[in-house]
Design an enzyme around this catalytic site. Structure first.
Site, mmCIF file in Angstrom:
data_model
loop_
_atom_site.group_PDB
_atom_site.id
_atom_site.type_symbol
_atom_site.label_atom_id
_atom_site.label_comp_id
_atom_site.label_asym_id
_atom_site.label_seq_id
_atom_site.Cartn_x
_atom_site.Cartn_y
_atom_site.Cartn_z
ATOM 1 N N SER A 145 0.852 -1.186 0.000
ATOM 2 C CA SER A 145 0.000 0.000 0.000
ATOM 3 C C SER A 145 0.886 1.232 0.000
ATOM 4 C CB SER A 145 -0.871 -0.005 1.257
ATOM 5 O OG SER A 145 -1.467 1.256 1.428
ATOM 6 N N TYR A 160 -1.122 -0.674 10.152
ATOM 7 C CA TYR A 160 -1.153 -0.994 8.719
ATOM 8 C C TYR A 160 0.073 -0.413 8.019
ATOM 9 C CZ TYR A 160 -3.328 -1.392 4.052
ATOM 10 O OH TYR A 160 -3.620 -1.708 2.741
HETATM 11 N N1 LIG Z 1 -8.792 -1.706 -0.841
HETATM 12 C C1 LIG Z 1 -7.891 -0.742 -0.864
HETATM 13 O O1 LIG Z 1 -8.221 0.457 -0.978
HETATM 14 C C2 LIG Z 1 -6.420 -1.094 -0.781
HETATM 15 C C3 LIG Z 1 -5.478 -0.060 -0.932
HETATM 16 C C4 LIG Z 1 -4.126 -0.370 -0.864
HETATM 17 C C5 LIG Z 1 -3.735 -1.684 -0.654
HETATM 18 N N2 LIG Z 1 -4.658 -2.672 -0.515
HETATM 19 C C6 LIG Z 1 -4.193 -4.033 -0.294
HETATM 20 O O2 LIG Z 1 -4.816 -4.910 -1.208
HETATM 21 C C7 LIG Z 1 -4.938 -6.220 -0.613
HETATM 22 C C8 LIG Z 1 -6.376 -6.703 -0.716
HETATM 23 O O3 LIG Z 1 -7.174 -5.787 -0.021
HETATM 24 P P1 LIG Z 1 -8.765 -5.731 -0.138
HETATM 25 O O4 LIG Z 1 -9.128 -4.302 -0.230
HETATM 26 O O5 LIG Z 1 -9.257 -6.682 -1.142
HETATM 27 O O6 LIG Z 1 -9.153 -6.197 1.350
HETATM 28 P P2 LIG Z 1 -10.283 -7.168 1.905
HETATM 29 O O7 LIG Z 1 -11.498 -7.092 1.075
HETATM 30 O O8 LIG Z 1 -10.381 -6.822 3.347
HETATM 31 O O9 LIG Z 1 -9.600 -8.586 1.710
HETATM 32 C C9 LIG Z 1 -8.433 -8.893 2.425
HETATM 33 C C10 LIG Z 1 -8.204 -10.378 2.389
HETATM 34 O O10 LIG Z 1 -7.200 -10.665 3.371
HETATM 35 C C11 LIG Z 1 -7.634 -11.700 4.228
HETATM 36 N N3 LIG Z 1 -7.500 -11.286 5.626
HETATM 37 C C12 LIG Z 1 -8.129 -10.287 6.248
HETATM 38 N N4 LIG Z 1 -7.761 -10.245 7.553
HETATM 39 C C13 LIG Z 1 -6.867 -11.236 7.718
HETATM 40 C C14 LIG Z 1 -6.151 -11.726 8.839
HETATM 41 N N5 LIG Z 1 -6.260 -11.173 10.047
HETATM 42 N N6 LIG Z 1 -5.333 -12.778 8.650
HETATM 43 C C15 LIG Z 1 -5.209 -13.354 7.431
HETATM 44 N N7 LIG Z 1 -5.884 -12.941 6.337
HETATM 45 C C16 LIG Z 1 -6.697 -11.897 6.491
HETATM 46 C C17 LIG Z 1 -9.082 -12.016 3.905
HETATM 47 O O11 LIG Z 1 -9.100 -13.353 3.468
HETATM 48 P P3 LIG Z 1 -9.902 -14.512 4.192
HETATM 49 O O12 LIG Z 1 -10.786 -13.890 5.225
HETATM 50 O O13 LIG Z 1 -10.651 -15.163 3.108
HETATM 51 O O14 LIG Z 1 -8.817 -15.367 4.752
HETATM 52 C C18 LIG Z 1 -9.455 -11.142 2.726
HETATM 53 O O15 LIG Z 1 -9.799 -11.919 1.596
HETATM 54 C C19 LIG Z 1 -4.433 -6.088 0.820
HETATM 55 O O16 LIG Z 1 -3.092 -6.497 0.882
HETATM 56 C C20 LIG Z 1 -4.542 -4.585 1.076
HETATM 57 O O17 LIG Z 1 -3.642 -4.146 2.063
HETATM 58 C C21 LIG Z 1 -5.996 -2.406 -0.568
#
Ligand SMILES: NC(=O)c1ccc[n+]([C@@H]2O[C@H](COP(=O)([O-])OP(=O)(O)OC[C@H]3O[C@@H](n4cnc5c(N)ncnc54)[C@H](OP(=O)(O)O)[C@@H]3O)[C@@H](O)[C@H]2O)c1
Length: 244
Positions: A145, A160
């Site tokens: 991120s 984070y």
């Molecule tokens: N959305 C944004 O704006 C954004 C911006 C910058 C970076 N990112 C990055 O993009 C990636 C995906 O994000 P997303 O927005 O799709 O988030 P999300 O919808 O919250 O999905 C995150 C995934 O990580 C897993 N997860 C959540 N908490 C966890 C824990 N405590 N231990 C292990 N696994 C866990 C969950 O998988 P399960 O519950 O199925 O195991 C979930 O599928 C992440 O690395 C995030 O940091 C997102």
């Protein structure tokens, strides 16, 4: 159609929803066999079924990056089923600790973020490294991120941000160490995206992230599909470098 043994194999952690699910969808469309990981096998099964009702290309798997016993089981599963890994996408992450401040935050969410985002990615990478070495085009992509950019950091979201900065450091170290083995290791920020992790329950138009999960996933897939000899040790979004 290509014989299954010739198709590239990708492992995606946190693949049951959001950007991870879209990464799995796009990799499947590109002809990968995809191991779709979730901490909850049932969620992984439902997501895999959505992407691949025939069950020929997407394989649900129980993956808990912060559990070393489980990660060893993952290695056994992938070794027995495919014998190698061509791409590892460390996507699973704790959500941003939106309103916390470094000066006052409870340290337990910080420890959890490090356990999943840094040590989890590190643990899965170490476990799958022997299988990545069996690939002709091995790639590791750490989903990071811009919040982890030390150059842009000021304050807020300490668990984070510090965990993603550490993940970026790990990316550089692995890239340097694995360069001679032809393993490209890159960090990608997918951008602020309408998902659960992106805020507001992933509802577009609510002030949550403006990018779609498909756009965000494409940023990650770019790093998975780099050619041999391509960039390594980079931090990008949409293929363009971000400040560390
Ligand atoms: N959305 C944004 O704006 C954004 C911006 C910058 C970076 N990112 C990055 O993009 C990636 C995906 O994000 P997303 O927005 O799709 O988030 P999300 O919808 O919250 O999905 C995150 C995934 O990580 C897993 N997860 C959540 N908490 C966890 C824990 N405590 N231990 C292990 N696994 C866990 C969950 O998988 P399960 O519950 O199925 O195991 C979930 O599928 C992440 O690395 C995030 O940091 C997102």
């Amino acid at each position: 159609m290509q014989a299954r043994a010739q198709l590239p194999v990708a492992v995606v952690t946190g693949g049951s929803r959001g950007i991870g699910l879209e990464i799995c969808r796009q990799l499947k469309a590109l002809g990968y066999l995809v191991v779709l990981g979730s901490r909850d096998l049932r969620r992984a099964e439902l997501a895999a079924k959505e992407l691949d009702p025939e069950g020929e290309r997407v394989f649900p798997c129980h993956i808990e990056p912060d559990n070393s016993v489980n990660v060893h089981q993952l290695t056994d599963f992938v070794r027995e089923k495919f014998g190698r890994v061509d791409a590892l996408v460390n996507n699973a992450s704790t959500p941003p600790d939106m309103w916390a401040l470094a000066g006052t935050t409870d340290l337990s969410p910080v420890a959890e973020a490090l356990d999943v985002n840094l040590f989890g990615s590190w643990r899965v990478t170490q476990a799958l490294l022997p299988l990545l070495r069996s690939s002709p085009r091995p790639r590791i992509v750490n989903v990071s991120s811009e919040g982890g950019s030390i150059a842009l950091m000021s304050g807020g979201r300490p668990a984070y941000s510090v965990s993603k900065a550490a993940l970026n450091a790990l990316t550089r170290m692995l890239a340097g160490e694995l360069y001679r083995d032809g393993i490209l290791v890159n960090a990608v920020c997918p951008g602020w995206t309408a998902t659960e992790g992106g805020g507001a329950g992933g509802r577009a138009g609510t002030g949550a992230g403006s990018r779609s999960a498909a756009q965000a996933a494409a940023s990650v897939v770019w790093a998975v599909t780099l050619p041999n000899g391509g960039p390594t040790g980079t931090f990008t979004r949409d293929g363009r470098e971000l400040p560390w």
